[in-house]
Design an enzyme around this catalytic site. Sequence first.
Site, PDB file in Angstrom:
ATOM      1  N   GLY A 216       7.435  60.872  67.229  1.00  0.00           N
ATOM      2  CA  GLY A 216       8.004  61.992  66.506  1.00  0.00           C
ATOM      3  C   GLY A 216       7.181  62.377  65.295  1.00  0.00           C
ATOM      4  O   GLY A 216       7.375  63.444  64.722  1.00  0.00           O
ATOM      5  N   GLN A 217       6.238  61.508  64.911  1.00  0.00           N
ATOM      6  CA  GLN A 217       5.475  61.753  63.686  1.00  0.00           C
ATOM      7  C   GLN A 217       4.381  62.790  63.886  1.00  0.00           C
ATOM      8  O   GLN A 217       3.750  63.216  62.929  1.00  0.00           O
ATOM      9  CB  GLN A 217       4.901  60.431  63.154  1.00  0.00           C
ATOM     10  CG  GLN A 217       3.578  59.966  63.753  1.00  0.00           C
ATOM     11  CD  GLN A 217       3.704  59.277  65.089  1.00  0.00           C
ATOM     12  OE1 GLN A 217       4.426  59.728  65.981  1.00  0.00           O
ATOM     13  NE2 GLN A 217       2.989  58.194  65.269  1.00  0.00           N
TER      14      GLN A 217
ATOM     15  N   SER B  88       1.901  52.048  62.824  1.00  0.00           N
ATOM     16  CA  SER B  88       2.766  51.641  61.734  1.00  0.00           C
ATOM     17  C   SER B  88       1.967  51.764  60.461  1.00  0.00           C
ATOM     18  O   SER B  88       0.776  52.095  60.494  1.00  0.00           O
ATOM     19  CB  SER B  88       3.200  50.184  61.915  1.00  0.00           C
ATOM     20  OG  SER B  88       2.103  49.321  61.689  1.00  0.00           O
TER      21      SER B  88
ATOM     22  N   ARG C  16      -0.857  54.444  59.157  1.00  0.00           N
ATOM     23  CA  ARG C  16      -2.287  54.235  59.340  1.00  0.00           C
ATOM     24  C   ARG C  16      -2.963  55.119  60.373  1.00  0.00           C
ATOM     25  O   ARG C  16      -4.194  55.236  60.386  1.00  0.00           O
ATOM     26  CB  ARG C  16      -2.556  52.765  59.699  1.00  0.00           C
ATOM     27  CG  ARG C  16      -2.049  52.354  61.086  1.00  0.00           C
ATOM     28  CD  ARG C  16      -2.272  50.877  61.378  1.00  0.00           C
ATOM     29  NE  ARG C  16      -3.657  50.525  61.558  1.00  0.00           N
ATOM     30  CZ  ARG C  16      -4.357  50.735  62.679  1.00  0.00           C
ATOM     31  NH1 ARG C  16      -3.777  51.289  63.727  1.00  0.00           N
ATOM     32  NH2 ARG C  16      -5.625  50.382  62.760  1.00  0.00           N
TER      33      ARG C  16
ATOM     34  N   THR D 246      -3.310  58.466  61.380  1.00  0.00           N
ATOM     35  CA  THR D 246      -4.189  59.611  61.110  1.00  0.00           C
ATOM     36  C   THR D 246      -5.499  59.126  60.504  1.00  0.00           C
ATOM     37  O   THR D 246      -6.585  59.552  60.898  1.00  0.00           O
ATOM     38  CB  THR D 246      -3.503  60.586  60.143  1.00  0.00           C
ATOM     39  OG1 THR D 246      -2.291  61.035  60.739  1.00  0.00           O
ATOM     40  CG2 THR D 246      -4.398  61.777  59.829  1.00  0.00           C
TER      41      THR D 246
ATOM     42  N   LYS E  32      -5.767  60.460  54.029  1.00  0.00           N
ATOM     43  CA  LYS E  32      -5.184  59.115  53.939  1.00  0.00           C
ATOM     44  C   LYS E  32      -3.719  59.173  54.344  1.00  0.00           C
ATOM     45  O   LYS E  32      -3.165  60.256  54.539  1.00  0.00           O
ATOM     46  CB  LYS E  32      -5.373  58.531  52.539  1.00  0.00           C
ATOM     47  CG  LYS E  32      -4.789  59.353  51.422  1.00  0.00           C
ATOM     48  CD  LYS E  32      -5.162  58.734  50.067  1.00  0.00           C
ATOM     49  CE  LYS E  32      -4.917  59.713  48.937  1.00  0.00           C
ATOM     50  NZ  LYS E  32      -5.283  59.192  47.619  1.00  0.00           N
ATOM     51  N   GLY E  33      -3.118  58.008  54.469  1.00  0.00           N
ATOM     52  CA  GLY E  33      -1.800  57.936  55.095  1.00  0.00           C
ATOM     53  C   GLY E  33      -0.638  58.325  54.203  1.00  0.00           C
ATOM     54  O   GLY E  33      -0.590  57.989  53.022  1.00  0.00           O
TER      55      GLY E  33
ATOM     56  N   GLU F 147       5.530  56.962  55.046  1.00  0.00           N
ATOM     57  CA  GLU F 147       6.487  56.054  54.442  1.00  0.00           C
ATOM     58  C   GLU F 147       6.775  56.514  53.010  1.00  0.00           C
ATOM     59  O   GLU F 147       7.836  56.240  52.452  1.00  0.00           O
ATOM     60  CB  GLU F 147       5.926  54.634  54.415  1.00  0.00           C
ATOM     61  CG  GLU F 147       5.712  54.106  55.816  1.00  0.00           C
ATOM     62  CD  GLU F 147       5.015  52.768  55.818  1.00  0.00           C
ATOM     63  OE1 GLU F 147       5.716  51.748  55.941  1.00  0.00           O
ATOM     64  OE2 GLU F 147       3.773  52.745  55.737  1.00  0.00           O
TER      65      GLU F 147
END
Lengths: 763, 763
Positions: free
Chosen positions: B483-484, B522, B525, B527, B714-715, B718
Amino acid sequence: MEPSAVPLHTVGTSPQRLDAREKVTGRATFISDLRVPGMVYTKLWRSPLPHARLRAIDTTTAARAPGVLAVLTAADLADCDRYFGPAYKDQPILAIDRVRYAGEPVVAVVAYSEREAEAAVALLEVDLDELPAVTTLDEALAPEAPLLHETLRPAGHFRDLANMRPIAGTNICHHFHHARGAIEQGFAEAEVIFEDVFTFPMVHHYSMEPHVAIAQVGNDQITVWASTQHPFPVRKELAEMFDLPLARVQVIVPYLGGAYGNKSYTKIEPLVVALARKVGRPVRLALTVEESFKTVRRAAARVRLKTGVQRDGTIVARQCTAHYQIGAYADVGPRVAQKAGYTAGGPYRIPHLHIDTYAVYSNTVNSVAFRGYGVPQLAWAYESQMDIMAERLGLDPLDMRLKNLLRRGEMFAPGDLPIDADLPGDLRRAADAIGWGQPLPRGRGRGLACVIKAPLAPSVSSALVRMHADGSVTLLAGTVEMGQGARTVLSQIVAEELALPLMWVRISQPESGTSPYDQATSSSRSTTLVGLALQAAARDLQQQLLELAAEQLQTHLTHLTLRDGGVEGPGGRLSYADIIADHFGLPGGELIGRGGYRGERGAPLGGVAPFWEVSLAAAEVEVDEGTGQVQLHRYISIADVGKAIHPQQCEAQEEGGVMMGIGHTFFEEMIYQDGQLLNPGLFDYRIPTMTDLPGDLRSILVENADGPGPHGSKGIGESGLMPTAPAIANAIARAIGVRLTALPLTPERVWQAMRAAQADQTA
Amino acid sequence: MEPSAVPLHTVGTSPQRLDAREKVTGRATFISDLRVPGMVYTKLWRSPLPHARLRAIDTTTAARAPGVLAVLTAADLADCDRYFGPAYKDQPILAIDRVRYAGEPVVAVVAYSEREAEAAVALLEVDLDELPAVTTLDEALAPEAPLLHETLRPAGHFRDLANMRPIAGTNICHHFHHARGAIEQGFAEAEVIFEDVFTFPMVHHYSMEPHVAIAQVGNDQITVWASTQHPFPVRKELAEMFDLPLARVQVIVPYLGGAYGNKSYTKIEPLVVALARKVGRPVRLALTVEESFKTVRRAAARVRLKTGVQRDGTIVARQCTAHYQIGAYADVGPRVAQKAGYTAGGPYRIPHLHIDTYAVYSNTVNSVAFRGYGVPQLAWAYESQMDIMAERLGLDPLDMRLKNLLRRGEMFAPGDLPIDADLPGDLRRAADAIGWGQPLPRGRGRGLACVIKAPLAPSVSSALVRMHADGSVTLLAGTVEMGQGARTVLSQIVAEELALPLMWVRISQPESGTSPYDQATSSSRSTTLVGLALQAAARDLQQQLLELAAEQLQTHLTHLTLRDGGVEGPGGRLSYADIIADHFGLPGGELIGRGGYRGERGAPLGGVAPFWEVSLAAAEVEVDEGTGQVQLHRYISIADVGKAIHPQQCEAQEEGGVMMGIGHTFFEEMIYQDGQLLNPGLFDYRIPTMTDLPGDLRSILVENADGPGPHGSKGIGESGLMPTAPAIANAIARAIGVRLTALPLTPERVWQAMRAAQADQTA
């Protein structure tokens, strides 16, 4: 490290097939077993007439039948390219304006169940205007013959060599010509000239699994689960027809329940995709055995051979004129005429050669690729004639063949690969094994035959070998497992290269989305050429392992060797798992090796043969002179494999080929009457059973390591059936002095030939 | 060519998500949609007690129930390793001798249908001998507390860092310690010392799709269709448990219907495999929502913070003692304590730091990975305390943060990556956007929060990019789409690198058999790090194209550039299709690029952070002083993405995170009473709805191109939920002068805190 220089561990042994257990326990997944969420079913209304104009189709009642989602004709599918075909795009997915053979799909009913679809098909009303049909070569070639394709499709639809085209105003789909020397001069020099005509009937592949396909369309992409030997060419054709990039078309191929060429290139896939696209749901089409008979067959052939020889048996000149009776659409018909025609001289030294082969359209079911690709038809002719000539010249057929057989290194055709096999040696092995020259009781005879086939060339294969963190590997290759055991053999090649047990090697399912490109699982090419691609990928991986190990062991990589899943050198041993763990510093990570095979381009057909597939056999028969019944007692098949990666599979594949050859030799023939196929099923179409096999059936592996593949291997698999019919006919002739020129050799034909011969003698 | 130096075409735009159409039309395939031929179903008997010995299980009646194939207990599965777990292998697939939480699976019934399995479960008779249970931190940590795991499993079962171990004789699953400076000296130097305790409740991920798995075992291999974020670690664990090479275990992951960490590592997969192996058929287990609540949750936490500051707001020393209440088995509990604990100082300059975090077993459902990985619990504490300190010191919370925030290039911890973001700039953007400092009506307040999270490190990803004959490409990477929007972003990165339209790029489904290794989807990380692997693969392919084109155009490759699906130079232009066709001389063939990312190893946790995930927010609330009801009016989330590959998805993901944060801030809490979870479902467990969102919810993308990923990315992901609770609590405090230290901030709690504050003032 040159692995063939060190003792082999896996290659050359016959481990249990990787798919053995799941296949014998019924757990292997074939497409027929698949259920895609939301899947619906289609059944087809097929033309009852061999040739007709489509006047009107009334779908109203069928469309209202229970469970029916859609009733679709070609007119409903006009928003895509509706024509397909590997050589010419001349075949419509559903008949457009016209039907050209009895059995041609005209209307598709899509329903929630197969039963509902079938029930609705019966409610369709199709108005046909019958046209005169041609169902034999003579009818098709007659000067005023009705034409199947009056207008040629645009040039872009002929996708092969520039000169591959139908001849306008005829039913000739393609004429191939190949010559060397000066044929008239050759015949002038010859002391004796033989002219004979041989015929080979239409036969059906009869793979256990008929064609099945499931298509899912949406989100700008197509997914097809297809029973095909050609996932990548099918992908290409679908991408073109439905105007998508190749990356947007996935062709997934579970196990095939046999193929033998009948699942070459696109067959039902374009139709199923067009339907799925239309109804917005996954659609499944599974042909029945009868429908399979109405979808594919081998080209029938009539081969006229004129051969000039010296009295000592030396062949001087040959003119071959062969007509392949193809069906209503080209499929690979033109290529068969070309590729087989090219080898019509057989494996012999013939200074003056003149070949014309023709693929001829007719109002019959399409002829497609079939084990041997047109060569069994020619071999039936040239190997029968060889014995006719030997007999008339008073020569031993073995001697006459040995005199003319091409030697290793001799040219087959200018610009092509020189002969890469020991043909005389191979033939002697066959003769020795059958006890050539030893006395036989009355009514018994022995026969020989030698055949050569040119493989698909040039061709391309890519492969990847992924080594996981524990040192086990996954191979990615596009080869289709269709019962031939390719998965096992390819795994053995990689296991050998990487010094791993077979259990640590897994080969993935062919899927155009994830498997690297592979041109075809056909033409006896996979072990040799995909084998080379995988071997190259494994060696790339080997190199990475050695480089890492050299660094980790602080030595030079030339001091290192691969053994038992690890790298060993003077400084110690590291398992692959150690090497990978050290490299990544983590419990995961993998190394990827990549490799490829790319065939050499060259004259005269565009590609240089990577190897010659040779095929030699010896048969011993007994003929019941009262009934014409022929009993095949012994059969020796020479499998010149270069190197047997898996000897048991080589033998089994060769024996399977022989059994198929026994089929068309004694039993098989698709019978047409008034344009109707009379025997589309096993009640009326007889294939061999185990009881038809000779008591002594042997395939002898010849391993001269003279192939280009891993460890000197080369292709077999088609070889088994190519010489069967002439070897048996030659044995019959030597048993009872009667020569048959038409297959199958039914008791009736043999008996009538005996009667005719007796009548001749009496006269 | 350095693509970030040239204008970007696809990267930085927001094309439609690749999975948009199939998802909104309901055609996307989730595991729940799959049917594997021959598949049967399982349902589980779960312990009603939180802690008990298993005395006897009577399966007789259940085994005779209609449709039942097998009734299996741990004893029946003893021929494999029955324990699993990503950090410690302490969790049995079915309870062995003992149950440790209410809901623990004890018996599995396998039947032809789910209904039959469920009916038979009701017929099981299980005799339990209840044991005293610990369901709170206090109970678990009490000196004489009953122990969940009296005996430690053998050392080989603790798979992480050598020092990660339970403390014998306690319920402490892991104690993590991290320090710098001299804490006592620090407190001695500080002018003011604050000590506060904050608590964070157990919450559930509530992804739309509960856990599902289908396993098929046979032919020496395992295939699992798993709802997992970790196909490769799941493969590893299964290979170990069932003693197979990695290559023999396939983990296939269709779309996940949400995850947020709950589908990290193995969950139900080992059980389903063990059952399939036993019954010899594919077995499917689909948890209900209630079962999902009894399978996963976030660790509750109690965080004690002692912070010493100067009167000007400079932080001098901090001691953090945090207890994470994990469940009955470790899962990633020890890692959460470690990884989050490491950042307990927050994004601030703290000379003297002393951190102890503990993961504490209890007789409750397992806590697992959950968006933020233990950081939201700590951030709730340290960002609340920051405002407490600012208020008491009479400082503006913005100023106090700015004074202490780490600057770009400053050290976070010795040996780790220096700060790679402009934290003060980010915070100012949040403050500016919320109108920090501008007047507000009574009852309203604004709050800020800044958080830092260390990503998984080191980690490894591999990738392949296959260019097909028409120039379109297929990416092979192991990233799971949950879903991301990863599939879209990764495709964009490759499309950009190869100058192709997005339509010409397809990313394959993650499948351990065909996708190259990827450690995890998880830790925000994919992308960045899988993006780097794919970029490297695309550049490898680029190089091949340029080399071939240079040869074909007879020029040097430095003169060539990639544009619009082709290579251009002074000598002309070749499309990729031209280049490939010329190279292979055939209509087929492909080029394969390979690439990888390998994280740097380093102190103190084993890997150097590839980037810091920073997270900043500003909230504005209004508190109804009569009811304690808090209305969140405005919320600004700063997404410091480095470079937004797909801006719309970045914003949406950040907003989704905020919404999740709103959940645990205001509503969510798993309530235990007598060891029983009272609210395992949406009637009793309240998650936010659209009406709970603020009228003004904005995520502001900060693009300083300071990330290590493609184009400076960068990520994030979250980030959205990490500062939500403290930002809101700080706003409440500034609105009504009341400080809450326990989540969720229910009207009742707010109202009672107000009453208590009034009582204090009155007193």
